[in-house]
Design an enzyme around this catalytic site. Structure first.
Site, short mmCIF file in Angstrom:
data_model
loop_
_atom_site.label_atom_id
_atom_site.label_comp_id
_atom_site.label_asym_id
_atom_site.label_seq_id
_atom_site.Cartn_x
_atom_site.Cartn_y
_atom_site.Cartn_z
N GLU A 180 -4.90 7.68 -3.14
CA GLU A 180 -5.35 6.40 -2.60
C GLU A 180 -5.57 5.38 -3.72
O GLU A 180 -5.43 4.18 -3.52
CB GLU A 180 -6.62 6.61 -1.76
CG GLU A 180 -6.97 5.47 -0.83
CD GLU A 180 -5.96 5.20 0.29
OE1 GLU A 180 -5.00 6.00 0.47
OE2 GLU A 180 -6.12 4.18 0.98
N HIS A 206 0.83 -1.20 0.00
CA HIS A 206 0.00 0.00 0.00
C HIS A 206 0.88 1.27 0.00
O HIS A 206 0.73 2.14 -0.86
CB HIS A 206 -0.91 -0.03 1.24
CG HIS A 206 -1.85 1.13 1.34
ND1 HIS A 206 -3.17 1.05 0.94
CD2 HIS A 206 -1.68 2.40 1.79
CE1 HIS A 206 -3.75 2.22 1.14
NE2 HIS A 206 -2.87 3.06 1.67
N GLU A 207 1.80 1.32 0.95
CA GLU A 207 2.65 2.52 1.04
C GLU A 207 3.57 2.64 -0.18
O GLU A 207 3.89 3.74 -0.62
CB GLU A 207 3.46 2.52 2.35
CG GLU A 207 2.62 2.54 3.63
CD GLU A 207 1.57 3.64 3.67
OE1 GLU A 207 1.76 4.69 3.04
OE2 GLU A 207 0.52 3.42 4.34
N HIS A 223 1.74 4.59 -2.76
CA HIS A 223 1.82 6.03 -2.50
C HIS A 223 3.21 6.55 -2.85
O HIS A 223 3.37 7.60 -3.46
CB HIS A 223 1.57 6.32 -1.01
CG HIS A 223 0.13 6.23 -0.59
ND1 HIS A 223 -0.87 6.96 -1.18
CD2 HIS A 223 -0.48 5.50 0.40
CE1 HIS A 223 -2.04 6.69 -0.58
NE2 HIS A 223 -1.82 5.80 0.37
ZN ZN Z 1 -3.30 5.16 1.76
#
Ligand code: ZN
Length: 499
Positions: free
Chosen positions: A293, A263-264, A267
């Protein structure tokens, strides 16, 4: 005019440098700093924030802006985008009276402390006056920003300029009617895999090594990044050449650090791939919350929770954990990481039920802002909606209405961007598939460069050059739509659960 433009850019570069420095301090605070440093660091942070704020609202900047606008404000160019973004920031900041900002910031700090304490003791009553204050001050802020629109729209502008409350209502109505029956159908099926496998022992150093190996394969550049442990995972950008991420580990639960890191990484890759020409400007950032997101969810869920991904990576994962995974194969792993189960905590929710957690928060925030719900009645309303959407009732407020940090810091109107990010992730992936062909084949071969290249070209390199609706339309040819996402959920989970 050239001279003015130079001076303008230099001022912005200074502000960008100072913001980068402030981010280094805040990364250090979360990952390295000894406890004793807390107070001094808070003062240092406040000093820096004050200098950044002064520079960002100084009359010198305003004058330059006014002089440059006639030539650049309507231009389809880097300078045009820069002038428009600085104007947006400038106007936004100057709409709040100085005394109000100071009062809000103090009240927010007190509320945040009160929330931490109240959550620990499961005592909503002591948090209630602070939460009331947060709603009240956010409503006042909305009124200062723009009293002619719905307060939720006025607040939404900070997280997703261009998005409207009515759009969210429409999208969420579709999402709700699709999701609630799907969750019920899955629950009726019962469980076919032994999920306790994921709760065996998984050495933390090996978890980190695997998460980093995958992140690098995705395209996260470790020459311009690193991964450290924290209590609350995040990605942070000091410049496009230094974008760090953090995660948290549980030696007895494999998915947390793994998917948290994917997830990170989503980003972080966004921030590593903003255009070089945007360097040291306010445009060198991801395009607000929903689009950001969409990038984290794309790598975490659409890639990391796909069958093709595990065809390639499961044998590797097994070499990291030969004992704990000796009786598992790729197909079983795919099922294990896609468990759908109504649960109390948003951040631990699966792909389907996650959105129901978000809708619940969105509806409650709206009800309070529209005067249809008292803040003191939030716990009861929360529990009723949990029962309605997920069929479970929180045993206490700590695992109910007080679980998230957002409300304690007056981060209202933020939650929807999490679900909209899910929705956009599929819209982008499907467009990339139309352009690139067999993405599943590529994932099964561990090849991500074509996908990352497509995202870099259509999303990442632009940074904040376009507002979200423009960026989405340019990248996908359509406005934000839930259709591809609903089809994705239906296909993936009907197949997984044999519905
Ligand atoms: Zn996030």
């Amino acid at each position: 005019m050239t001279q003015n433009l130079e001076t303008f850019k230099n001022l912005l570069a200074e502000i960008s440098d100072l913001s980068g420095i402030a981010s280094v301090l805040s990364w250090d605070k979360e990952t390295q700093m000894p406890r004793g440093g807390i107070e001094t660091r808070a003062v240092q942070g406040a000093t820096l924030a004050r200098i950044i704020h002064q520079k960002g609202t100084a009359s010198a900047l305003k004058e330059l802006l006014t002089q440059l606008e006639p030539e650049f404000a309507a231009q389809e160019s880097f300078e045009g985008a820069l002038v428009r973004q600085v104007r947006r920031d400038f106007d936004r900041k100057s709409k709040l009276p100085t005394e109000f900002v100071a009062e809000f910031s103090q009240a927010r700090a007190r509320s945040s402390n009160a929330w931490q304490e109240a959550r620990g003791k499961n005592d909503f009553k002591t948090f209630l006056p602070h939460l009331e204050k947060m709603f009240e001050m956010a409503a006042k802020a909305a009124n200062h920003y723009d009293s002619s629109v719905h307060p939720f729209d006025a607040l939404l502008f900070d997280y997703d300029p261009g998005l409207k409350t009515e759009d969210i209502r429409g999208i969420f109505a579709d999402l709700r009617s699709e999701t609630v029956p799907l969750v019920k159908a899955i629950a009726a099926k019962g469980e076919t895999v032994d999920y306790s496998i994921l709760k065996r022992h998984f050495d933390i150093d090996k978890q980190k090594a695997f998460a980093l190996e995958v992140s690098q394969a995705f395209g996260y550049d470790l020459n311009r990044g690193r991964l450290d442990p924290t209590a609350h995972p995040f990605a942070i950008n000091f410049s496009r050449d230094d974008v760090r991420m953090t995660t948290r580990y549980d030696p007895n639960y494999l998915p947390m650090a793994m998917f948290g890191t994917f997830h990170e990484a989503g980003h972080a890759m966004y921030e590593q791939n903003t255009g070089e020409h945007l360097r040291r400007t306010p445009l060198a950032r991801g395009c607000w919350s929903t689009v950001h997101e969409s990038q984290s969810r794309l790598w975490e869920n659409l890639v990391g929770r796909s069958r093709a991904f595990w065809q390639h990576w499961f044998p590797k994962l097994q070499t990291y954990f030969p004992e704990s995974l000796h009786d598992v194969d790729a197909q079983m792993m795919y099922k294990l990481v896609n468990r759908v189960q109504p649960s109390l905590i948003r951040v631990e929710a699966d792909e389907i039920t996650y959105n129901l957690h978000i809708m619940l928060r969105f509806e409650l925030e709206l009800a309070v802002f529209e005067g249809n719900l008292k803040v003191s009645d939030l716990p009861e309303a929360w529990n009723a909606k949990m029962q309605d959407y997920l069929g479970i009732t929180p045993p206490d407020d700590a695992r109910g209405v007080m679980q998230d940090v957002h409300w304690s810091e007056a981060l209202f109107a933020y939650f929807p961007t999490y679900s909209l990010g899910n929705i956009l992730s599929v819209q982008l992936l499907e467009t990339a598939r139309e352009n690139l062909g067999d993405l599943n084949g590529m994932f099964a071969a561990g090849e991500y460069a074509p996908l990352l290249g497509w995202l870099r070209e259509h999303v990442h390199q632009h940074g904040k050059t376009y507002l979200p609706p423009d960026l989405i339309a340019r990248a996908t040819g359509k406005p934000l739509t839930a259709k591809p996402y609903l089809a994705y959920l239906e296909n993936k989970f009907s197949d997984l659960y044999g519905l």
